[in-house]
Design a protein around this motif. Structure first.
Motif, short mmCIF file in Angstrom:
data_model
loop_
_atom_site.label_atom_id
_atom_site.label_comp_id
_atom_site.label_asym_id
_atom_site.label_seq_id
_atom_site.Cartn_x
_atom_site.Cartn_y
_atom_site.Cartn_z
N GLU A 130 -13.73 4.44 4.70
CA GLU A 130 -13.76 4.80 6.12
C GLU A 130 -12.45 4.49 6.83
O GLU A 130 -12.22 5.00 7.95
CB GLU A 130 -14.92 4.07 6.81
CG GLU A 130 -16.29 4.58 6.35
CD GLU A 130 -17.44 3.74 6.87
OE1 GLU A 130 -17.17 2.63 7.41
OE2 GLU A 130 -18.60 4.17 6.73
N LEU A 131 -11.59 3.68 6.23
CA LEU A 131 -10.28 3.42 6.84
C LEU A 131 -9.52 4.72 7.06
O LEU A 131 -8.78 4.86 8.05
CB LEU A 131 -9.45 2.49 5.94
CG LEU A 131 -9.91 1.05 5.78
CD1 LEU A 131 -8.97 0.31 4.83
CD2 LEU A 131 -9.97 0.34 7.13
N CYS A 132 -9.67 5.68 6.16
CA CYS A 132 -8.95 6.95 6.28
C CYS A 132 -9.31 7.68 7.57
O CYS A 132 -8.47 8.41 8.13
CB CYS A 132 -9.25 7.85 5.09
SG CYS A 132 -8.66 7.21 3.52
N ALA B 63 -2.90 10.99 6.22
CA ALA B 63 -1.90 9.98 6.59
C ALA B 63 -2.10 8.68 5.81
O ALA B 63 -1.20 7.85 5.72
CB ALA B 63 -1.97 9.69 8.09
N LEU B 64 -3.29 8.50 5.24
CA LEU B 64 -3.62 7.29 4.49
C LEU B 64 -4.52 7.67 3.32
O LEU B 64 -5.47 8.44 3.50
CB LEU B 64 -4.34 6.28 5.39
CG LEU B 64 -4.82 4.98 4.72
CD1 LEU B 64 -3.63 4.09 4.36
CD2 LEU B 64 -5.78 4.23 5.64
N HIS B 65 -4.20 7.15 2.12
CA HIS B 65 -5.08 7.28 0.96
C HIS B 65 -5.62 5.90 0.61
O HIS B 65 -4.85 4.93 0.58
CB HIS B 65 -4.32 7.85 -0.24
CG HIS B 65 -3.99 9.30 -0.11
ND1 HIS B 65 -3.40 10.02 -1.13
CD2 HIS B 65 -4.17 10.18 0.90
CE1 HIS B 65 -3.23 11.27 -0.75
NE2 HIS B 65 -3.69 11.40 0.48
N THR B 66 -6.92 5.80 0.34
CA THR B 66 -7.52 4.52 -0.02
C THR B 66 -8.41 4.68 -1.24
O THR B 66 -8.97 5.75 -1.48
CB THR B 66 -8.37 3.96 1.13
OG1 THR B 66 -9.56 4.74 1.27
CG2 THR B 66 -7.61 3.95 2.44
N LEU C 32 -4.23 0.88 -1.00
CA LEU C 32 -3.91 1.62 0.22
C LEU C 32 -2.53 2.23 0.07
O LEU C 32 -1.58 1.52 -0.30
CB LEU C 32 -3.93 0.71 1.45
CG LEU C 32 -5.16 -0.16 1.69
CD1 LEU C 32 -4.99 -0.93 3.00
CD2 LEU C 32 -6.44 0.65 1.70
N ARG C 33 -2.39 3.52 0.39
CA ARG C 33 -1.09 4.20 0.27
C ARG C 33 -0.86 5.09 1.49
O ARG C 33 -1.79 5.71 2.01
CB ARG C 33 -1.03 5.06 -1.00
CG ARG C 33 -1.29 4.25 -2.26
CD ARG C 33 -1.06 5.05 -3.50
NE ARG C 33 -1.51 4.31 -4.68
CZ ARG C 33 -0.87 4.26 -5.84
NH1 ARG C 33 0.26 4.92 -5.99
NH2 ARG C 33 -1.35 3.56 -6.85
N LEU D 225 0.51 1.42 6.86
CA LEU D 225 -0.12 0.45 5.96
C LEU D 225 -0.30 -0.90 6.64
O LEU D 225 -1.28 -1.61 6.35
CB LEU D 225 0.72 0.30 4.69
CG LEU D 225 0.58 1.44 3.68
CD1 LEU D 225 1.36 1.12 2.42
CD2 LEU D 225 -0.87 1.68 3.33
N ALA D 226 0.63 -1.27 7.50
CA ALA D 226 0.46 -2.53 8.22
C ALA D 226 -0.79 -2.46 9.11
O ALA D 226 -1.59 -3.41 9.15
CB ALA D 226 1.70 -2.81 9.06
#
Length: 411
Positions: free
Chosen positions: A245-247, A254-257, A282-283, A290-291
């Motif tokens: 769910e972070l994505c 913008a984010l791969h998890t 996390l990428r 990422l921060a």
């Protein structure tokens, strides 16, 4: 003249799976045997073959006296039931390109400024020992050799033990590297979708990998009251969902998890798990993303622990940060593609490669060839023969240019 496709087929037999892939984990018998096979080819072609203390294997061709080396290669280890092309294509392509470049030199086609070396980096995949890109990490000073040698797999076998099993714990030190180049399958769809044969990497995504421990309390799956349970697997399940769910907190792509590795203890059918170890990956293309994602992850850890009556902690974080590749190196790869008659385009690499380590200590070039449907880390991974051969042709020109000093600083 060696035939690349015949050699590739022979190389792919080491650790071959029934579905046409590879199971050639670092430090295993299959990895040892494919290295011996490649060492035989390199020795036959006049290379001196040796290894360093981290298990990296080098084939050395001294064509420029006492000059430093330009270095070319990738990795021969695979994921469990991975593909034939990931890494292995790049090592063999580097060997063939170096052999061809040396032959042209012997025929009088120019005087190299640098000696030539081919490398198989140890444990690039990280499938057995963490972190990934281990051999190049030691080579570039990003990882401590003694710490690496004492690192163990899930069965307690150390890197030092694995290297001794292979007979490759050496003492060689390559010294100064004038330049490095690597060719790899894209592991994505962009080249195939655009109908372009050669991708020239201009920058890499960042990656933060969190080694996470979920601590519960081991108990009986039948006898223990539900209210009394502290199930580490339940805590891991909550966190895995939150990681995905972070994505949703960022723009699309913008984010791969992912959670690619998970071990439950004691992993018994009648026991509520007391511990789970997991790797959260996390990428993103930007370090700031990422921060921010890392802060959201810490909040997700706290929520998941509360929801499952467990304790969850981050044991360690391994990172590599985004950054551009050398513009001059990009231009060299583009020139090599054009001179071979192949179209090229600038691309990003979302995956980590040994080149992302080496680029921080030496001028580095990273070249891609297409992956059919972007399938990778899968037995169905495939690159068409024409594309593979085109990559070898282009990379041979890259070897010649770098050996001639194309990435030297202008006086």
């Amino acid at each position: 003249m060696r035939d690349f496709l015949s050699d590739f087929a022979a190389m792919s037999a080491f650790g071959a799976t029934a579905r046409g892939g590879l199971d050639r984990i670092a430090g295993t018998t299959a990895h040892r045997d494919v290295r011996r096979w490649l060492a035989g080819i390199l020795s036959f072609e006049g290379f001196e073959v040796t290894t360093d203390a981290a298990g990296n294997m080098f084939g050395l061709l001294r064509v420029a006296g006492d000059a430093p080396f330009v270095l070319f290669g990738s990795h021969l280890d695979s994921q469990p039931k991975g593909g034939r092309y990931d890494g292995s294509y790049g090592v063999l392509a580097a060997a063939h390109a170096a052999i061809a470049a040396a032959e042209r030199h012997r025929e009088g086609a120019g005087e190299p400024r640098y000696n030539i070396a081919v490398v198989d980096w140890f444990n690039e995949e990280g499938a057995r020992f963490k972190p990934s890109m281990m051999g190049s990490g030691v080579f570039t000073g990003k990882l401590d050799l003694d710490t690496v040698l004492h690192t163990t797999d899930r069965f307690g076998v150390s890197v030092a033990d694995a290297l001794d099993h292979m007979g490759v714990r050496g003492t060689f030190a390559l010294g100064e590297v004038a330049a490095y180049a690597e060719i790899h399958i894209e592991q994505g769809r962009s080249l195939e979708e655009r109908g372009i044969t050669i991708g020239v990497v201009e920058a890499t995504w960042s990656a933060h990998k969190y080694d996470v421990l979920v601590r519960g309390d081991q108990s009986h799956t039948g006898a223990t009251r539900m209210a009394d349970r502290r199930d580490a697997v339940l805590g891991a399940a909550h966190l895995i969902t939150r990681v995905r769910e972070l994505c949703d907190l960022f723009p699309v792509e913008a984010l791969h998890t992912s959670v690619g590795e998970l071990d439950a203890f004691p992993n018994s059918p009648v026991t509520v798990a007391g511990e789970v170890r997991m790797l959260v990956d996390l990428r993103a293309p930007h370090d700031a993303t990422l921060a921010e994602a890392g802060e959201h992850l810490r909040a997700a850890i706290a929520d998941s622990a509360a929801a499952s009556n467990t304790e969850i902690e981050i044991l360690s974080v391994t990172t590599w940060n985004s950054g551009p590749f050398l513009e001059k190196g990009i231009a060299v790869a583009e020139e090599a593609a054009a001179s071979a008659g192949h179209a090229s385009v600038r691309v990003l690499t979302l995956a980590g490669h040994d080149a992302t380590n080496v680029k921080d200590i030496a001028p580095t070039v990273l070249v891609f060839v297409p992956s059919v449907e972007g399938i990778t880390h899968n037995e169905a991974e495939f690159t068409r023969d024409d594309d593979a051969l085109a990559g070898v042709e282009v990379f041979t020109r890259v070897v010649e240019l770098l050996a001639a000093g194309a990435l030297d600083e202008t006086p």
